[in-house]
Motif scaffolding. Structure first.
Motif, PDB file in Angstrom:
ATOM      1  N   ASP A  64       0.779  -1.134   0.019  1.00  0.00           N
ATOM      2  CA  ASP A  64       0.134  -0.070  -0.065  1.00  0.00           C
ATOM      3  C   ASP A  64       0.760   1.347  -0.049  1.00  0.00           C
ATOM      4  OD1 ASP A  64      -2.171  -1.677  -0.055  1.00  0.00           O
ATOM      5  OD2 ASP A  64      -3.063  -0.685   1.940  1.00  0.00           O
ATOM      6  N   LEU A  65       1.944   1.198   0.800  1.00  0.00           N
ATOM      7  CA  LEU A  65       2.751   2.174   0.817  1.00  0.00           C
ATOM      8  C   LEU A  65       3.592   2.420  -0.531  1.00  0.00           C
ATOM      9  CD1 LEU A  65       4.661   1.949   4.029  1.00  0.00           C
ATOM     10  CD2 LEU A  65       2.684   3.833   3.600  1.00  0.00           C
ATOM     11  N   ALA A  66       3.922   1.467  -1.295  1.00  0.00           N
ATOM     12  CA  ALA A  66       4.520   1.633  -2.502  1.00  0.00           C
ATOM     13  C   ALA A  66       3.657   2.177  -3.541  1.00  0.00           C
ATOM     14  CB  ALA A  66       5.172   0.307  -2.997  1.00  0.00           C
ATOM     15  N   LYS A  67       2.265   1.543  -3.356  1.00  0.00           N
ATOM     16  CA  LYS A  67       1.418   2.070  -4.234  1.00  0.00           C
ATOM     17  C   LYS A  67       0.988   3.724  -3.930  1.00  0.00           C
ATOM     18  CE  LYS A  67      -2.171   1.169  -7.171  1.00  0.00           C
ATOM     19  NZ  LYS A  67      -2.814   2.417  -7.479  1.00  0.00           N
ATOM     20  N   GLU A  68       0.977   4.057  -2.733  1.00  0.00           N
ATOM     21  CA  GLU A  68       0.960   5.549  -2.584  1.00  0.00           C
ATOM     22  C   GLU A  68       1.931   6.199  -3.287  1.00  0.00           C
ATOM     23  OE1 GLU A  68      -1.360   7.667  -0.885  1.00  0.00           O
ATOM     24  OE2 GLU A  68      -2.617   6.096  -1.090  1.00  0.00           O
ATOM     25  N   PHE A  69       3.249   5.827  -3.143  1.00  0.00           N
ATOM     26  CA  PHE A  69       4.187   6.414  -3.845  1.00  0.00           C
ATOM     27  C   PHE A  69       4.276   6.329  -5.259  1.00  0.00           C
ATOM     28  CE2 PHE A  69       8.394   5.954  -5.877  1.00  0.00           C
ATOM     29  CZ  PHE A  69       9.334   7.057  -5.583  1.00  0.00           C
ATOM     30  N   CYS A  70       3.804   5.370  -5.932  1.00  0.00           N
ATOM     31  CA  CYS A  70       3.731   5.302  -7.354  1.00  0.00           C
ATOM     32  C   CYS A  70       2.524   6.308  -7.841  1.00  0.00           C
ATOM     33  CB  CYS A  70       3.386   3.998  -7.902  1.00  0.00           C
ATOM     34  SG  CYS A  70       4.729   2.976  -7.810  1.00  0.00           S
ATOM     35  N   ASP A  71       1.194   6.534  -6.963  1.00  0.00           N
ATOM     36  CA  ASP A  71       0.256   7.170  -7.545  1.00  0.00           C
ATOM     37  C   ASP A  71       0.613   8.630  -7.530  1.00  0.00           C
ATOM     38  OD1 ASP A  71      -1.388   5.072  -7.812  1.00  0.00           O
ATOM     39  OD2 ASP A  71      -2.537   5.125  -5.839  1.00  0.00           O
ATOM     40  N   TYR A  72       1.290   9.052  -6.533  1.00  0.00           N
ATOM     41  CA  TYR A  72       2.032  10.293  -6.372  1.00  0.00           C
ATOM     42  C   TYR A  72       2.906  10.823  -7.505  1.00  0.00           C
ATOM     43  CZ  TYR A  72       4.451  14.395  -4.052  1.00  0.00           C
ATOM     44  OH  TYR A  72       4.819  15.588  -3.876  1.00  0.00           O
ATOM     45  N   TYR A  73       3.487   9.777  -7.940  1.00  0.00           N
ATOM     46  CA  TYR A  73       4.503  10.396  -9.233  1.00  0.00           C
ATOM     47  C   TYR A  73       3.805   9.601 -10.426  1.00  0.00           C
ATOM     48  CZ  TYR A  73       8.220  11.851  -6.106  1.00  0.00           C
ATOM     49  OH  TYR A  73       9.011  12.608  -5.397  1.00  0.00           O
ATOM     50  N   LEU A 115      21.508   0.271  -1.038  1.00  0.00           N
ATOM     51  CA  LEU A 115      21.207   1.382  -0.586  1.00  0.00           C
ATOM     52  C   LEU A 115      19.906   1.364   0.219  1.00  0.00           C
ATOM     53  CD1 LEU A 115      21.995   4.203  -3.321  1.00  0.00           C
ATOM     54  CD2 LEU A 115      23.315   3.450  -1.384  1.00  0.00           C
ATOM     55  N   TYR A 116      20.093   1.350   1.462  1.00  0.00           N
ATOM     56  CA  TYR A 116      19.019   1.720   2.474  1.00  0.00           C
ATOM     57  C   TYR A 116      18.117   2.778   2.225  1.00  0.00           C
ATOM     58  CZ  TYR A 116      20.874  -2.713   4.684  1.00  0.00           C
ATOM     59  OH  TYR A 116      21.589  -3.598   4.905  1.00  0.00           O
ATOM     60  N   CYS A 117      16.615   2.897   1.976  1.00  0.00           N
ATOM     61  CA  CYS A 117      15.965   3.779   1.815  1.00  0.00           C
ATOM     62  C   CYS A 117      14.535   3.576   1.800  1.00  0.00           C
ATOM     63  CB  CYS A 117      16.341   4.537   0.445  1.00  0.00           C
ATOM     64  SG  CYS A 117      15.732   3.189  -1.041  1.00  0.00           S
ATOM     65  N   GLY A 118      13.798   4.836   1.739  1.00  0.00           N
ATOM     66  CA  GLY A 118      12.345   4.754   1.782  1.00  0.00           C
ATOM     67  C   GLY A 118      11.897   4.418   3.227  1.00  0.00           C
ATOM     68  N   LEU A 119      11.203   3.307   3.367  1.00  0.00           N
ATOM     69  CA  LEU A 119      10.550   3.188   4.780  1.00  0.00           C
ATOM     70  C   LEU A 119      11.677   2.554   5.639  1.00  0.00           C
ATOM     71  CD1 LEU A 119       8.013   2.792   6.442  1.00  0.00           C
ATOM     72  CD2 LEU A 119       7.468   0.290   5.484  1.00  0.00           C
ATOM     73  N   GLY A 240      16.824   6.379  -4.562  1.00  0.00           N
ATOM     74  CA  GLY A 240      16.967   6.275  -3.135  1.00  0.00           C
ATOM     75  C   GLY A 240      16.499   7.600  -2.593  1.00  0.00           C
ATOM     76  N   LYS A 241      17.016   8.706  -3.160  1.00  0.00           N
ATOM     77  CA  LYS A 241      16.997   9.949  -2.583  1.00  0.00           C
ATOM     78  C   LYS A 241      15.505  10.168  -2.553  1.00  0.00           C
ATOM     79  CE  LYS A 241      18.506  14.587  -3.549  1.00  0.00           C
ATOM     80  NZ  LYS A 241      17.285  15.232  -4.136  1.00  0.00           N
ATOM     81  N   ILE A 242      14.686   9.969  -3.738  1.00  0.00           N
ATOM     82  CA  ILE A 242      13.278  10.428  -4.195  1.00  0.00           C
ATOM     83  C   ILE A 242      12.474   9.587  -3.150  1.00  0.00           C
ATOM     84  CG2 ILE A 242      11.375  10.085  -5.595  1.00  0.00           C
ATOM     85  CD1 ILE A 242      13.070  12.449  -6.284  1.00  0.00           C
ATOM     86  N   LEU A 243      13.003   8.501  -2.795  1.00  0.00           N
ATOM     87  CA  LEU A 243      12.041   7.599  -1.783  1.00  0.00           C
ATOM     88  C   LEU A 243      12.160   8.241  -0.542  1.00  0.00           C
ATOM     89  CD1 LEU A 243      12.719   4.135  -3.137  1.00  0.00           C
ATOM     90  CD2 LEU A 243      10.327   5.118  -2.726  1.00  0.00           C
ATOM     91  N   ASN A 244      13.209   8.647   0.081  1.00  0.00           N
ATOM     92  CA  ASN A 244      13.612   9.247   1.449  1.00  0.00           C
ATOM     93  C   ASN A 244      12.894  10.603   1.450  1.00  0.00           C
ATOM     94  OD1 ASN A 244      15.276   7.015   2.164  1.00  0.00           O
ATOM     95  ND2 ASN A 244      17.364   8.034   1.454  1.00  0.00           N
ATOM     96  N   GLU A 245      12.893  11.318   0.502  1.00  0.00           N
ATOM     97  CA  GLU A 245      12.130  12.637   0.420  1.00  0.00           C
ATOM     98  C   GLU A 245      10.541  12.367   0.602  1.00  0.00           C
ATOM     99  OE1 GLU A 245      13.380  14.634  -2.959  1.00  0.00           O
ATOM    100  OE2 GLU A 245      15.415  15.229  -2.097  1.00  0.00           O
ATOM    101  N   TRP A 246      10.180  11.344  -0.258  1.00  0.00           N
ATOM    102  CA  TRP A 246       8.760  11.136  -0.264  1.00  0.00           C
ATOM    103  C   TRP A 246       8.388  10.865   1.239  1.00  0.00           C
ATOM    104  CZ3 TRP A 246       5.420   7.002   0.681  1.00  0.00           C
ATOM    105  CH2 TRP A 246       3.829   7.473   0.183  1.00  0.00           C
ATOM    106  N   PHE A 247       8.982   9.766   1.669  1.00  0.00           N
ATOM    107  CA  PHE A 247       8.696   9.325   3.000  1.00  0.00           C
ATOM    108  C   PHE A 247       8.818  10.529   4.178  1.00  0.00           C
ATOM    109  CE2 PHE A 247       8.695   5.135   1.322  1.00  0.00           C
ATOM    110  CZ  PHE A 247       7.756   4.601   2.196  1.00  0.00           C
ATOM    111  N   ALA A 248       9.689  11.173   4.029  1.00  0.00           N
ATOM    112  CA  ALA A 248       9.841  12.370   5.025  1.00  0.00           C
ATOM    113  C   ALA A 248       8.755  13.503   4.769  1.00  0.00           C
ATOM    114  CB  ALA A 248      11.246  13.022   4.727  1.00  0.00           C
TER     115      ALA A 248
END
Length: 464
Positions: A64-73, A115-119, A240-248
């Motif tokens: 669900d979190l990955a889907k939210e990220f994809c919907d956002y972009y 690279l650890y990132c995102g959640l 990785g950078k985009i994922l970190n920014e989106w979760f933040a």
């Protein structure tokens, strides 16, 4: 407060795999290339937390979190399922996907390759016990001395309990469960059902199961905290950078919090309202009996069956919505209802809900037309109504493989529906739909058929 989660990966297996990976290096596909393609492919595990299919719809906290990220972009989300934790990293390194969304433990040994990132999450192991009176519950680890704690053999929980026992000078009675088909979630269920008193689980697994069993407590930590995270390849730093920014930016939003609540707070069990039949006329089972009778012929079954499905799904409350998003009297998923021509607020219209529920039952009945015994066929229909027909066909395929009858529910397909909560079964090549909390489906079938018979008896008594 963000959920703390731990998902350990076998370090030895990963390091062997990383050293042995050869062949052609995958083509670099960072976020710019992903945006151009319009698609993001995640690599995940089929499980009760990361990804599963329920009522024929993909779900899971990580999904669900990955889907939210994809919907956002504006990206299409593709899913690839790994057989185990080691394969997660192997598939990522081979370029089979862009992002691992089943959290893996943060270890220095892996930072040169991923690279650890995102959640990013933190968790610990907890004691699972029943919620008794406070003075009889274990509130300190020293109180485990003399207590029987059931643990899966040769797991991190087993090792932690052995270490804790040594720290306390021995005295914990460790009951080592060696049976392969018993899972951590099985042991939690056994605690809830008073078959055993204690077990140990990761906090996130324990919290999810607490939404199924209201009588368990998971508040006592037994280990130090450990970090875990999603991951991408080393050569995709922009992703990785985009994922970190989106979760933040999004971890405090209503949508993010609703996903957290959906999996780890909302009860997965129907509300057992003992007064649900109190205000209906004598001889009736609900205020909607005439509507059930009107559409019973469409379903191919008597109206008591429709009433029983409605009772199990909503307790006859037309405005109700389940944790999974099923809405209305008949517990219909919006996407399913749309196939039959209704959507939005129509799902809360009692007559439309019953009509579509009857049509869905009829459609499922046709899918299992080869089952000649109508009572047996009904049980397949109910299992598909609750869990999704894909899981039922998986269970039939397992029955064939293990020389059971794929056209008999009782003691045959029923058994494999339950076994679909275990990796050795849902990862079998004959299964196409992955993990299922099969015990819930089996219980659903039993409750609906039992209540159908009770509703028939109410009508008979009113006429006598």
């Amino acid at each position: 407060m963000a959920l703390k989660i731990n998902c350990l990966v076998s370090l030895m297996g990963i390091m062997i795999m990383l050293c042995g990976c050869g062949g052609k290096k995958p083509q670099t596909r960072d976020f710019e290339q992903i945006k151009e393609s319009g698609e993001l492919t995640i690599i995940t595990l089929s499980s009760s937390t990361s990804y599963f299919i329920y009522k024929d719809e993909p779900m899971g906290y990580d999904y669900d979190l990955a889907k939210e990220f994809c919907d956002y972009y504006g990206l299409k989300l593709n899913v690839k399922v790994a057989e185990n934790s080691t394969r997660l990293i192997e598939m990522l390194q081979n370029g089979e996907g862009d992002l691992i969304t089943s959290p893996i433990s943060v270890q220095n040994e892996l930072k040169d390759s991923i690279l650890y990132c995102g959640l990013e999450q933190v968790s610990h192991q907890v004691l699972v016990q029943r919620t008794n009176k406070r003075d009889s519950m274990v509130t300190d680890v020293t109180q485990l001395i003399g207590k029987e704690v059931y643990i899966k053999h040769n797991t991190k929980y087993h090792k932690r309990l052995l270490n804790l026992d040594a720290e306390l000078g021995n005295g914990i009675i460790i009951k080592d469960v060696e049976k392969d088909t018993v899972t951590v979630e099985d042991l939690i269920q056994m605690v809830a059902q008073k078959q055993i008193d204690y077990t140990v689980a990761d906090e996130y697994i324990a919290k999810l199961n607490k939404t199924y069993y209201r009588n368990i407590d998971v508040s006592l930590p037994l280990s130090f905290e450990q970090r875990s995270s999603w991951a991408v390849r080393k050569d995709t730093p922009e992703l990785g950078k985009i994922l970190n920014e989106w979760f933040a930016e999004n971890s405090k939003t209503r949508e993010y919090k609703s996903i957290l609540k959906k999996y780890f707070e909302l009860s997965k069990q129907p509300d057992f309202d003992l007064n649900v039949l109190a205000n209906v006329p004598k001889g009736h089972v609900s205020l909607y009996d005439e509507i059930f009778k009107k559409y019973a012929a469409i379903s191919g079954y008597d109206w008591h069956l429709l009433a029983s499905v409605a009772y199990q799904e909503s307790r006859f409350k037309p405005e109700v919505a389940s944790w999974a998003g099923a809405v209305g009297l008949m517990g219909l998923m919006p996407r399913t209802a749309k196939i039959f021509g209704i959507s939005g607020d129509d799902l809360k219209n009692p007559e439309l809900s019953i009509k579509v529920g009857a049509e869905l039952i009829n459609k499922l009945d046709g899918m299992f037309a080869k089952i000649e015994d109508k009572e047996q066929r009904l049980k397949f229909v109910l299992a598909a109504y609750n869990g999704g027909n894909g899981h039922v066909t998986d269970a039939q395929a397992l029955a064939r493989k293990y020389n059971d009858n794929p056209y008999i529910w009782d003691g045959h397909v029923e058994k494999y529906i339950e076994l679909k909560s275990k990796p050795e079964y849902y990862n079998d090549s004959v299964c196409k739909n992955g993990y299922l909390r099969g015990s819930e489906v089996v219980q659903y079938v039993k409750q609906v058929t039992s209540n159908r018979d009770k509703f028939k008896s109410i009508e008979v008594k009113s006429k006598s």
